[in-house]
Design a protein around this motif. Structure first.
Motif: not given
Length: 549
Positions: A64-67, A142-143, A147-155, A304-314
């Motif tokens: 989202v940040a890069r887009t 989190f988004l 302050g991201f400007d976005y529209e959320f969409a659910s499949a 699904s593994k939950g490995n790596g940093l989470t958003i809240d951890e950073w």
């Protein structure tokens, strides 16, 4: 990172933007070239995809940040005359293929395997109706903090509301063409049972991976076997979804997506997504393929593994802007996401921010902070780098910000939490980071005879400095000590007097013996901030064997 602010366009900035080689501009230029010779649509659509099979991770945020950065570059290049939208799309109608390791009670979810994620109960508690609703809410929360400007969409919502019905009926009409794309990509066993349509069983509620007995394009229905019962369903109204590869292309065709980036693990499938989009009457969007995020062991991070940093951890240990910088830098290079990368990202962010006012427009548009802040980076004075704060915490054993501010205010008169709130914010991060990651790994070592002599001479040299000596004077005093000790002479370098230079081993020894760490910031800067008397006292404690003990 809002993507919706008013842009201050100047002739100088526009000229630099047209020539800029920064990757967001390069990608934005592809979107502009897409409409060369014809009018832009009413809205140019930028999309990101998210699979809520687990809690959102930093990689999801990165997309989202890069887009958003590409979208902002597009707005600048088109002088903000073209309406744009960022759609964050959640594939929450997918069946739950496996139970994530990170959920509280995995056994409780076993009866819901293969059901759409929006039909799986929420295992996390709270008011969210389903597993997907909870994870979608965590993503949006989190988004929104950024302050991201976005529209959320659910499949699920899009399928059930009929937003895809027209293209799904077209998929039934062009079923053979889609199969012609998909079958060559599959092994013989999968070919025998494959269908791009996945019906949702009226009996069990599960997403079924079953072969089609009949596809009736005229009626817009599919017929299949549902646990021994021949069943016919319309492809519309959310009764059927598409397999994930055809689903990519279908969504692009149905929504008119102009730009979507995805990870390298999708790269080989991109041609399939594109061809199906074209078969269904759409035009494939512009792509940007980024490298994957890895954990400390070099494994791909996974929801699904939950490995790596989470958003809240950073965000427990560093400001949000440091994460934005990490996403901007080198997107086509694989990046490890673990705690050790945080301090460097923090200091690099403020270094780029400090350089920005001195730069011309060409340099500014290559500076990450311009892209991170939609062209309006804040003016922040940071007199003490984050790495230096960490070492100050380490040397002083500070457990609250007041102790750190005692050192800072003495070192930089007039600098207070009120005058420098950003620095005050960083002191809190530094204490938390030190307590959780530095302190448990600190290993002091005793100095050998050569090192003891070097440290004693260093203390004497510091004691001979005039009161108020700055970091440069302290650094030079330390170098003068090291130049006279054979172990620390580097004959590939030359001192100002023409003799040998100083090996990095000297300063590495100082941090190992005095701080219990392998490395640290510039010694002169550290000693100036910590205080000469305090640094000498630290040396005395080390020589007395009080630290390594």
């Amino acid at each position: 990172m809002t993507g919706s602010n008013i842009i201050d366009l100047t002739p100088e900035m526009l000229a630099a933007a047209a020539e800029s080689k920064a990757w967001p501009f390069e990608e934005a230029k592809k979107v502009i070239a897409r409409y060369k010779g014809k009018d832009f649509p009413e809205t140019v659509l930028f999309e990101t995809g998210y699979g809520p099979s687990g809690l959102p991770h930093i990689g999801t945020f990165g997309e989202v940040a890069r887009t958003t950065m590409v979208r902002h570059a597009f707005r600048v290049l088109t002088q903000d005359k073209v309406k744009t939208k960022l759609l964050c799309f959640s594939d929450d109608m997918d069946g739950m293929r496996k139970i994530p390791e990170s959920v509280p009670d995995r056994a409780a979810l076993e009866p819901y395997l293969h059901m759409p994620l929006t039909s799986v109960p929420n295992p996390f508690g709270g008011d969210y109706a389903s597993f997907a609703d909870h994870n979608n809410a965590m993503l949006c929360r989190f988004l929104d903090t950024f302050g991201f400007d976005y529209e959320f969409a659910s499949a699920t919502q899009y399928y059930k509301a009929g937003r895809f019905d027209e293209v799904l009926l077209r998929a039934a009409e062009r079923y053979d063409e889609i199969m012609g794309v998909m079958l060559p990509t599959l092994g013989p066993e999968r070919q025998a049972t494959y269908s791009p349509f996945l019906p949702v069983s009226p009996k069990s509620g599960r997403v079924l991976y079953v072969p089609m007995k009949n596809v009736d394009a005229k009626a817009g229905t599919i017929t299949f076997d549902d646990g021994g019962t021949e069943t016919t369903l319309p492809v519309t109204g959310g009764r059927v979804k598409l397999q994930w590869k055809p689903d990519f292309g279908m969504r692009w065709a149905a929504l008119g997506v102009d730009f979507e980036m995805f990870g390298k693990d999708h790269q080989t499938n991109a041609v399939i997504y594109d061809r199906i989009c074209n078969i269904l009457g759409g035009r494939a969007p512009e792509h940007f393929v980024y490298e994957l995020f890895l954990d400390e062991e070099g494994q791909k991070i996974s929801k699904s593994k939950g490995n790596g940093l989470t958003i809240d951890e950073w965000l427990t240990y560093a400001p949000t802007e440091s994460l934005g910088l990490y996403m901007y830098q080198r997107p086509r290079q694989a990046k490890k996401l673990y705690f050790d990368v945080i301090p460097k990202a923090v200091d690099e962010y403020y270094a780029f921010l400090g350089a920005y006012p001195r730069q011309d427009w060409k340099e500014r548009l290559g500076n990450p902070v311009w892209h991170m802040h939609d062209g309006n980076p804040p003016a922040i004075d940071l007199p003490v780098p984050f790495a230096l704060l960490l070492n100050l915490v380490s040397a002083s054993n500070a457990h609250d910000k007041a102790v750190l501010w005692g050192f800072i205010s003495r070192h930089a008169p007039g600098v207070t939490p009120k005058t420098h709130p950003e620095l005050d914010r960083l002191t809190g991060y530094a204490i938390r980071y030190f307590d959780d990651f530095v302190k448990p790994t600190k290993v002091y070592r005793a100095a050998d005879e050569v090192e003891r002599e070097a440290l004693a001479k260093l203390s004497d040299a510091l004691g001979a400095l005039p009161q108020g000596a700055d970091g440069e004077a302290i650094q030079n005093a330390a170098l003068n000590v090291a130049r006279k000790i054979e172990r620390y002479q580097d004959h590939s370098k030359q001192s100002p007097e023409g003799g040998p230079g100083v090996s990095v081993a000297f300063f590495q020894m100082i941090y190992q013996v005095l701080i219990g760490q392998e490395r640290g910031p510039r010694f002169g800067s550290f000693a100036a901030l910590y205080g000469i008397a305090e640094t000498r006292a630290l040396i005395e404690r080390a020589l007395a064997g009080q630290l390594a003990a």
